[in-house]
Design a protein around this motif. Structure first.
Motif, PDB file in Angstrom:
ATOM      1  N   THR A  63       0.874  -1.090  -0.007  1.00  0.00           N
ATOM      2  CA  THR A  63       0.007  -0.193  -0.070  1.00  0.00           C
ATOM      3  C   THR A  63       0.838   1.239  -0.102  1.00  0.00           C
ATOM      4  OG1 THR A  63      -0.137   0.004   2.343  1.00  0.00           O
ATOM      5  CG2 THR A  63      -1.975  -1.119   1.044  1.00  0.00           C
ATOM      6  N   ARG A  95      -6.146   2.944   4.880  1.00  0.00           N
ATOM      7  CA  ARG A  95      -7.418   2.541   4.115  1.00  0.00           C
ATOM      8  C   ARG A  95      -7.898   3.647   2.956  1.00  0.00           C
ATOM      9  NH1 ARG A  95     -12.881   2.375   3.814  1.00  0.00           N
ATOM     10  NH2 ARG A  95     -13.918   0.252   3.202  1.00  0.00           N
ATOM     11  N   GLN A  96      -8.040   4.658   3.597  1.00  0.00           N
ATOM     12  CA  GLN A  96      -8.533   5.912   2.822  1.00  0.00           C
ATOM     13  C   GLN A  96      -7.569   6.297   1.762  1.00  0.00           C
ATOM     14  OE1 GLN A  96     -11.831   7.332   3.263  1.00  0.00           O
ATOM     15  NE2 GLN A  96     -10.994   8.238   1.168  1.00  0.00           N
ATOM     16  N   LEU A  99      -8.067   3.762  -0.985  1.00  0.00           N
ATOM     17  CA  LEU A  99      -9.330   3.984  -1.674  1.00  0.00           C
ATOM     18  C   LEU A  99      -9.201   5.141  -2.558  1.00  0.00           C
ATOM     19  CD1 LEU A  99     -11.964   3.696   1.334  1.00  0.00           C
ATOM     20  CD2 LEU A  99     -11.922   2.242  -0.734  1.00  0.00           C
ATOM     21  N   ASN A 100      -8.460   6.244  -2.293  1.00  0.00           N
ATOM     22  CA  ASN A 100      -8.497   7.403  -3.003  1.00  0.00           C
ATOM     23  C   ASN A 100      -7.439   6.995  -4.288  1.00  0.00           C
ATOM     24  OD1 ASN A 100      -9.626   9.134  -1.264  1.00  0.00           O
ATOM     25  ND2 ASN A 100      -7.869   9.698  -0.201  1.00  0.00           N
ATOM     26  N   MET A 102      -7.180   4.035  -5.680  1.00  0.00           N
ATOM     27  CA  MET A 102      -8.012   3.250  -6.360  1.00  0.00           C
ATOM     28  C   MET A 102      -8.955   3.942  -7.242  1.00  0.00           C
ATOM     29  SD  MET A 102      -9.080   0.190  -3.519  1.00  0.00           S
ATOM     30  CE  MET A 102     -10.319  -0.687  -4.651  1.00  0.00           C
ATOM     31  N   ALA A 103      -9.697   5.082  -6.699  1.00  0.00           N
ATOM     32  CA  ALA A 103     -10.217   5.801  -7.397  1.00  0.00           C
ATOM     33  C   ALA A 103      -9.629   6.384  -8.609  1.00  0.00           C
ATOM     34  CB  ALA A 103     -10.952   6.843  -6.582  1.00  0.00           C
ATOM     35  N   ASN A 148     -18.480  10.667 -10.139  1.00  0.00           N
ATOM     36  CA  ASN A 148     -17.688  10.665  -8.878  1.00  0.00           C
ATOM     37  C   ASN A 148     -18.037  11.834  -8.027  1.00  0.00           C
ATOM     38  OD1 ASN A 148     -15.937   8.620  -9.456  1.00  0.00           O
ATOM     39  ND2 ASN A 148     -14.706   9.764 -10.671  1.00  0.00           N
TER      40      ASN A 148
END
Length: 148
Positions: A63, A95-96, A99-100, A102-103, A148
């Motif tokens: 990550t 995690r955030q 997620l960012n 991945m977006a 989005n």
């Protein structure tokens, strides 16, 4: 460690995790394995808890955490319950970030999908002329941004 708990050798841990023994020894030197026990002869004795820690370390590396950040995390583990809130916050933050990322990757994938369709059509027609007029990246980007 409880007498009934299974103990793994470094070779077994290497096979289970797919990591070279040298990497596992390196993790030990960096103090990534706060619960790792050693025999009286200095032989590493890995438990399921150590295996789980190694798997989390590998996840954290993937990550994007640095070795220093992972070392800080494993120091928090060693503090026990006193650091639960810090570890909770750390993992929510990681995690955030993921997620960012991945977006961002999803947006890039949609642009690549557009370009693949664009060139598929251009190859089919033997020219970009009509495709340039009928397909617009700006339209795709606008649609992506509105989703989005």
């Amino acid at each position: 460690m409880p007498a009934t708990e299974k103990v793994y050798s470094i070779g077994e841990v290497s096979k289970i995790t797919g990591l070279p023994s040298s990497t596992i020894r390196y993790y030990d030197r960096l103090e990534f394995l706060p619960y790792l026990q050693k025999s009286a002869r200095g032989i590493r004795q890995f438990t399921q808890r150590d295996l789980d820690t190694i798997r989390v370390i590998e996840c954290l590396k993937k990550t994007g955490l640095t070795l220093k950040e992972i070392q800080d995390y494993t120091r928090l583990i060693a503090q026990g319950d006193d650091s639960i809130v810090e570890r909770q916050q750390l993992f929510h933050s990681i995690r955030q970030r993921l997620l960012n990322k991945m977006a961002e990757m999803q947006r890039n994938l949609q642009i690549l999908d557009f370009k693949c369709a664009y060139y598929d059509q251009a190859v089919k027609e033997g020219t970009e002329k009509n495709v340039l007029e009928s397909m617009s990246l700006m339209t795709v980007l606008s649609k992506i941004d509105n989703e989005n």
